[in-house]
Enzyme design. Sequence first.
Site, PDB file in Angstrom:
ATOM      1  N   CYS A  90      -3.618  59.170  68.676  1.00  0.00           N
ATOM      2  CA  CYS A  90      -3.091  59.872  67.513  1.00  0.00           C
ATOM      3  C   CYS A  90      -3.288  61.379  67.663  1.00  0.00           C
ATOM      4  CB  CYS A  90      -3.708  59.315  66.227  1.00  0.00           C
ATOM      5  SG  CYS A  90      -2.793  59.783  64.729  1.00  0.00           S
ATOM      6  N   HIS A 181      -2.666  53.817  66.630  1.00  0.00           N
ATOM      7  CA  HIS A 181      -4.108  53.580  66.769  1.00  0.00           C
ATOM      8  C   HIS A 181      -4.370  52.207  67.411  1.00  0.00           C
ATOM      9  CE1 HIS A 181      -5.743  56.963  64.353  1.00  0.00           C
ATOM     10  NE2 HIS A 181      -4.522  56.940  63.842  1.00  0.00           N
ATOM     11  N   GLU A 183      -7.042  51.123  68.563  1.00  0.00           N
ATOM     12  CA  GLU A 183      -8.367  50.619  68.193  1.00  0.00           C
ATOM     13  C   GLU A 183      -8.335  49.801  66.910  1.00  0.00           C
ATOM     14  OE1 GLU A 183      -8.210  54.467  65.824  1.00  0.00           O
ATOM     15  OE2 GLU A 183      -7.272  53.572  67.581  1.00  0.00           O
TER      16      GLU A 183
END
Length: 204
Positions: A90, A181, A183
Amino acid sequence: MEAPVTFVVTEHLSRLGKKRTRRYEEVRCSLEEIAGRPVRSSHYLDADRLGPGPIVLSGSGAAWETHDSADLARLGEAVRAADAPVLGICAGLQLLAGFAGGRVEPMAAAGRPPEVGYLSLEVTDDRDLLAGLPGRATVFQDHRDEITELPPGFRVLARTPGCETQAIAAPERRWWGTQFHPERFDADHPDGGRILANFFELAD
């Protein structure tokens, strides 16, 4: 012994309350599990020396104008000097683009709204970072800025109708990045985890 991964938190200090700090620690632990090696955290203001292990640049919820440009420039110098594999997430992706001479602007400047939540994207290049993903992958989005000028030597790997540059690669530099993202993944949305695993395979 493999060199540890450095997880660089690019968030502005003013936004690092207990809840957000705890979230970054959760991300560090997740990265460590996927990487299969130690992951240490460092705030970008303290990241004067990086490498030789892989580097992951986090996202940031603060607007770019709240950051000191000189501090970001020092981070750029440290990333370039490390000569290590880098994944930008990001805001981390946007930083890599800026370090390499690209341009980042608010999506609102083009009349487009932010992208938020689990959304579908089109994989246009399934080499390296996005290997093993379907042509339509689902990832978590939370951004209001985008790359509007791609730096030389980078290629685009994925796109959405609202953002043409969703993932980038510059293999000669060993730099990769995602506007989304990775994650943020779970059993119902596993594609982000696959992407992180791909990065650590590329970093070996």
